[in-house]
Design a protein around this motif. Structure first.
Motif, mmCIF file in Angstrom:
data_model
loop_
_atom_site.group_PDB
_atom_site.id
_atom_site.type_symbol
_atom_site.label_atom_id
_atom_site.label_comp_id
_atom_site.label_asym_id
_atom_site.label_seq_id
_atom_site.Cartn_x
_atom_site.Cartn_y
_atom_site.Cartn_z
ATOM 1 N N LYS A 80 0.874 -1.230 0.110
ATOM 2 C CA LYS A 80 0.153 -0.066 0.060
ATOM 3 C C LYS A 80 0.836 1.160 -0.064
ATOM 4 O O LYS A 80 1.888 1.306 0.476
ATOM 5 C CB LYS A 80 -0.814 -0.025 1.109
ATOM 6 C CG LYS A 80 -1.871 -0.983 1.150
ATOM 7 C CD LYS A 80 -2.914 -0.648 0.165
ATOM 8 C CE LYS A 80 -3.946 -2.002 -0.507
ATOM 9 N NZ LYS A 80 -3.103 -2.964 -0.640
ATOM 10 N N ARG A 81 0.383 2.436 -0.558
ATOM 11 C CA ARG A 81 1.223 3.339 -0.658
ATOM 12 C C ARG A 81 0.902 4.289 0.548
ATOM 13 O O ARG A 81 -0.167 4.533 0.900
ATOM 14 C CB ARG A 81 0.843 4.231 -2.230
ATOM 15 C CG ARG A 81 1.236 3.705 -3.169
ATOM 16 C CD ARG A 81 0.666 4.449 -4.324
ATOM 17 N NE ARG A 81 1.021 6.050 -4.573
ATOM 18 C CZ ARG A 81 0.304 6.957 -4.556
ATOM 19 N NH1 ARG A 81 -1.097 6.623 -4.944
ATOM 20 N NH2 ARG A 81 0.750 8.064 -4.756
ATOM 21 N N LEU A 82 2.024 4.786 1.041
ATOM 22 C CA LEU A 82 2.046 5.588 2.332
ATOM 23 C C LEU A 82 1.225 6.640 1.975
ATOM 24 O O LEU A 82 0.460 7.241 2.832
ATOM 25 C CB LEU A 82 3.439 6.077 2.645
ATOM 26 C CG LEU A 82 3.711 6.799 3.850
ATOM 27 C CD1 LEU A 82 3.236 5.986 5.216
ATOM 28 C CD2 LEU A 82 4.976 7.501 4.005
ATOM 29 N N GLU A 83 1.308 7.450 0.863
ATOM 30 C CA GLU A 83 0.648 8.712 0.608
ATOM 31 C C GLU A 83 -0.860 8.491 0.645
ATOM 32 O O GLU A 83 -1.608 9.154 1.434
ATOM 33 C CB GLU A 83 0.801 8.944 -0.775
ATOM 34 C CG GLU A 83 0.994 10.426 -1.178
ATOM 35 C CD GLU A 83 1.896 10.841 -2.440
ATOM 36 O OE1 GLU A 83 2.645 9.957 -2.643
ATOM 37 O OE2 GLU A 83 1.530 11.658 -2.917
ATOM 38 N N SER A 84 -1.364 7.402 0.164
ATOM 39 C CA SER A 84 -2.850 7.191 0.126
ATOM 40 C C SER A 84 -3.507 6.868 1.535
ATOM 41 O O SER A 84 -4.460 7.274 1.923
ATOM 42 C CB SER A 84 -3.332 6.082 -0.884
ATOM 43 O OG SER A 84 -2.762 4.914 -0.489
ATOM 44 N N LEU A 85 -2.477 6.076 2.230
ATOM 45 C CA LEU A 85 -2.798 5.707 3.495
ATOM 46 C C LEU A 85 -2.849 7.203 4.401
ATOM 47 O O LEU A 85 -3.755 7.220 5.440
ATOM 48 C CB LEU A 85 -1.838 4.780 4.184
ATOM 49 C CG LEU A 85 -1.823 3.477 3.598
ATOM 50 C CD1 LEU A 85 -0.511 2.631 4.161
ATOM 51 C CD2 LEU A 85 -3.151 2.743 3.653
ATOM 52 N N LEU A 86 -1.921 7.968 4.274
ATOM 53 C CA LEU A 86 -1.903 9.190 5.249
ATOM 54 C C LEU A 86 -3.098 10.198 4.797
ATOM 55 O O LEU A 86 -3.779 10.874 5.525
ATOM 56 C CB LEU A 86 -0.495 9.756 4.835
ATOM 57 C CG LEU A 86 0.576 9.703 5.837
ATOM 58 C CD1 LEU A 86 1.605 10.672 5.597
ATOM 59 C CD2 LEU A 86 -0.114 9.676 7.248
#
Lengths: 387, 387
Positions: free
Chosen positions: A352-358
């Protein structure tokens, strides 16, 4: 989750506490009874003269089942039970266990007798195999925390009561012989009784207590192999033999005068005279006699005042220690399920992309929570960079 | 970070507020002056009759530089400036901006005149290019929030003052003609003045105000093309022409009696009589006359009471809206720096084991923070699984 139901000196009078008290066999019987219930996976019963507390862990039904069983067992109506009970759930039960174990919930703040009682209560359940993971962790941590407070602070070592301070003075008095001989003038009074009990709680002390004769009887209120009772009027006869003389009468007259004491003392050995009476019992001039030291009530008042300040300071220290250990225990409870879920979580987050999680996190949380997340992220980043 | 220094009706008397007031040219001059300071990257000056507030964003020094410049510019000693100032920093400055813009900090709770004033203040700075990213976001969000409250609640539409309620009654009165003719008996009194001002604030209303003659002069306190002043004793001469008659005198006597009114009214058209005087000005029997409706002070008292209840309810609603938007604005401020750090963070966390990160988190945070992390983890996991 852990629950606690408590009947304590804070909520209920002694008559009620007695009804919820458990003798040793009763404890075992009731623990076995509760252990048979499906909702309950752990039980500890803590019963002292100030409190009856039952800790259970298990499902949501655990506490209501416990209440019903308790009412049945003690043959009390459920409404009656609920009237005097304090019920603690989850974190507040954990907090209560810590407070109790550390002596913060005791009549004498910070006393450590309760620590031994908690240890025994836990040990009984452990021996009976009626403590689960949660209770094991929590009771062990509460006991460790209380020990830490006992070692790292002077909370339990700072007495405030005159009787305890007087006894300490006697205990610290250095003399040549094997056994300290102490006279307590006015032993049948409230203060005299408490002091005498404190004194004989340690070995190596013999008490000679003076009492008055009423209608041909001596009022003897303490029977103990190391307590001898004599008549008040004969007190000077025994004084030469004494190392320490304590006077605690309520009367307006001197119980020890300079002239009579001069006549009574043959040897000039080191002696401590303690006067805790108001008005004073001892003539201040007795200090002129060789070997005699006099401690009066002012001395103990000052000690009490100083000790109160110390106690407040130590209390802050102890509270901080407790908060720390309590928080750590709560963390362990909160975190524990995730240890088993680690693989599942790893799988879910893999790739999973850190960006979308954040961004998701930002949209879902409020600002206070978001700050915690971002602070944690910063902390982890520095930790990783440090290597 | 954003800061705000505020001299408001809550802290300072009008004489002090005047000293810190800014005329339009002064605002521009002071904004340009501040824009020259290195520590300051954004400035908005909000100046109304109730408050002078200066918002600045920039480094830590921004607020102290602002104070010094303000003292200089207004030629007031710095200590004097500090005495009447409220200083807000960071989140509390953001919160204050939202409260002010939404009318929560106004004398009349929830009034929306301030919204226009905030918009103008922001626009001036925008035109002068003295707002930075932070201020742009915050002012736009505060304005949007206030508009949302205006649209979604009845906070600003729920008047409590008798004068406003009377004017509303006039505005809602339906009649055949083009222009409503309204007589205000006692126009020079406080209530009469306020009502008249309210009335002529809308078009389509002509006011005939009665005043008393003192020493051959009429006390005319309102000059307006749609306000005609007549002598009190001549009032009945004009009444037949009126659609609405309002009476608000302080005297003990009727200003409108049944007999005199019967004599005065030739036509039987629909008429509204409004009596807001205590004791009453209008004879209640006038309602017997065809076409006449009478509203007395009790009617408006009931309206006020009902409106107070409505206002309190709307206030809860408005507060909830504000809290939500405020939190969202704070989140944007908190999160913004991380958008630029995303690559850096990704690099740092790349290939790290979730397990070791989580254990680290557990050991570093307190239980409340840990709960936020674990809750977030749960939330993300469900989101991933759903998506």
């Amino acid at each position: 989750m852990m629950y606690c139901i408590s009947v304590s000196h804070k909520m209920a009078p002694v008559s009620v506490r007695e009804r919820f008290a458990f003798r040793e066999e009763e404890k075992k019987e009731f623990i076995e009874l509760l252990a048979g219930r499906e909702a309950i996976t752990g039980i500890v019963i803590l019963c002292t003269c100030n409190r009856s507390e039952i800790y259970v862990s298990g499902s949501k039904q655990a506490v209501s089942e416990l209440q019903k069983e308790l009412a049945d067992y003690k043959n009390v109506r459920l409404e009656e039970v609920l009237k005097y009970l304090n019920i603690y759930r989850g974190e507040s039960a954990i907090g209560h266990l810590f407070k109790v174990t550390c002596g913060f919930d005791s009549m004498v703040l910070g006393e450590d007798e309760i620590l031994g009682q908690v240890k025994e209560a836990y040990q009984m359940s452990k021996d009976m195999k009626t403590v689960d993971y949660e209770m094991n962790v929590l009771f062990q941590r509460a006991v460790t925390c209380a020990k830490r407070i006992k070692t790292d602070t002077n909370l339990s070592k700072t007495p405030l009561s005159i009787a305890t301070l007087v006894a300490n003075e006697v205990f610290h008095f250095k003399h040549g012989g094997d056994c300290k001989k102490v006279m307590v003038i006015g032993m049948s009074g409230k203060m005299g009784t408490t002091i005498t009990k404190n004194l004989v709680s340690k070995g190596g002390i013999e008490v000679t207590g003076t009492v008055r004769r009423h209608n041909d009887y001596l009022t003897v209120n303490i029977e103990h192999e190391r307590v001898k009772v004599v008549e008040y009027k004969d007190r000077y006869q025994y004084m030469d033999d004494m190392d320490i003389v304590i006077s605690a009468t309520l009367g307006p007259h001197y119980t020890v005068t300079y002239e009579d004491l001069c006549g009574a003392l043959a040897s000039k050995k080191k002696r401590l005279f303690i006067d805790v009476a108001v008005p004073v019992d001892m003539d201040a001039s007795i200090e002129k006699i060789d070997g005699v030291t006099l401690c009066d009530i002012d001395y103990f008042d000052t000690l009490t005042k100083n000790n109160t300040e110390i106690k407040l300071r130590e209390l802050d220290l102890a509270s901080a220690i407790m908060e720390e250990d309590l928080d750590s225990a709560i963390k362990e409870m909160v975190f524990h399920p995730y240890i088993h879920r680690m693989d599942e979580l790893k799988a879910a987050f893999s790739g999973k992309r850190l960006e979308s999680l954040l961004f998701r996190v930002r949209d879902q949380l409020n600002s206070e929570e978001l700050k915690v997340i971002l602070k944690t992220l910063d902390g982890l980043e520095s930790w990783i960079k440090e290597g």
